[in-house]
Scaffold this active site. Sequence first.
Site, PDB file in Angstrom:
ATOM      1  N   VAL A   1      -1.738   6.123  -0.391  1.00 37.86           N
ATOM      2  CA  VAL A   1      -0.659   5.154  -0.609  1.00 37.86           C
ATOM      3  C   VAL A   1      -1.036   3.682  -0.699  1.00 37.86           C
ATOM      4  CG1 VAL A   1       1.582   4.343   0.229  1.00 37.86           C
ATOM      5  CG2 VAL A   1       0.934   6.713   0.525  1.00 37.86           C
ATOM      6  N   CYS A   2      -1.499   3.091   0.401  1.00 36.64           N
ATOM      7  CA  CYS A   2      -1.532   1.630   0.452  1.00 36.64           C
ATOM      8  C   CYS A   2      -2.617   1.028  -0.429  1.00 36.64           C
ATOM      9  CB  CYS A   2      -1.695   1.143   1.872  1.00 36.64           C
ATOM     10  SG  CYS A   2      -0.265   1.538   2.847  1.00 36.64           S
ATOM     11  N   SER A   3      -3.631   1.806  -0.743  1.00 37.33           N
ATOM     12  CA  SER A   3      -4.683   1.244  -1.571  1.00 37.33           C
ATOM     13  C   SER A   3      -4.521   1.725  -3.005  1.00 37.33           C
ATOM     14  CB  SER A   3      -6.049   1.638  -1.038  1.00 37.33           C
ATOM     15  OG  SER A   3      -6.147   3.048  -1.067  1.00 37.33           O
ATOM     16  N   ASP A   4      -3.344   2.253  -3.311  1.00 37.37           N
ATOM     17  CA  ASP A   4      -3.140   2.824  -4.628  1.00 37.37           C
ATOM     18  C   ASP A   4      -3.014   1.751  -5.702  1.00 37.37           C
ATOM     19  OD1 ASP A   4      -2.457   5.344  -6.190  1.00 37.37           O
ATOM     20  OD2 ASP A   4      -0.874   3.957  -6.730  1.00 37.37           O
TER      21      ASP A   4
ATOM     22  N   HIS B   1      -1.768   1.344   7.514  1.00 33.91           N
ATOM     23  CA  HIS B   1      -3.203   1.037   7.644  1.00 33.91           C
ATOM     24  C   HIS B   1      -3.401  -0.323   8.321  1.00 33.91           C
ATOM     25  CE1 HIS B   1      -4.099   4.520   5.236  1.00 33.91           C
ATOM     26  NE2 HIS B   1      -3.289   4.079   4.287  1.00 33.91           N
TER      27      HIS B   1
END
Lengths: 153, 171
Positions: free
Chosen positions: A43-46, B33
């Site tokens: 998700v967040c680094s997509d 994160h």
Amino acid sequence: MLEKGVTAPDFELNATPDQKIKLKDFKGKNVILAFYPADWSPVCSDQMALYNEMLKYFTKQDAQIFGISVDSVWCHLAFENDRKLHFPLLADFEPKGAVSKAYGVYDDETGESKRALFVIDKEGKIAWSYLSPTAVNPGADGILDALEELNKS
Amino acid sequence: MSLKPAVGSQDHVQGDDSASIEIVEYGDYQCPHCGNAYPIVKEIQETFGDQIRFVFRNFPLSESHEYAFSAALAAEAAALQDKFWEMHDALYENQSRMDDDLFEELAIQIGLDIEQFRKDFESANLEQRIEFDFESGIRSGVNGTPSFYVNGEKFDGGVTDLYQLLKESTE
């Protein structure tokens, strides 16, 4: 991979089960093509999620962005809905990877597109291209720099 | 990839100007994160003390995280009452229950003037400031959250890699 100055190969790919996108219909607009290996990465680094946050910056530069992978339209639809993406993902599905191959960014070993970016100018010429290591999300700074350069001239 | 612009007076900074290591985080208060990185950043600060200067810049992924932008507003509103870090910490410590009611609750908890907080929370200036941070992140090559910069250069790794690097380089 195709480099700056080359005419971008035209293509016609499905964005949804009943909508096709033709590159040549976007003459007069800057176009960003973001080839990527597969839907459903973390998700967040997509990469697609990042571009999704940046649409207003692309619009400001008179640019339309398309994501392209070998996933099918149905997979793209599910991915777009899940991630609330507001730009089209194109399915380079049949014949598999044909457009990725035409741009020189198909990985024969994995059977996926490489992670590659193209900025195409309003006349349909490639103005900038970049191949990223597959595991690295290339961000968007290069795209913005290329678009700004185009809109200056 | 280098940090654009460099750290300046507009930034939220913890630690001394003379510190030899400057760490900048681009973060999103609702990103899990970043939430996981938060205690490790704290540990880095405790371990290396005045060798470290830590800076936080906003990179809310508003399309992925419903409350990310509001949370950034809450922290910036707290900053106007000199309590940026108190709010920053409280947001990460309460990340799992983030919703629209949390921000005022935390504002009261950390002792803000609540009327002023409400007013600042709506201010267009704060919105612009967050967008300025976001755009600076894009220019600096941020590709996800959290992204870290060490002495002005992008650090290609997570916070635990960063901790490891610091341990090795200060030994």
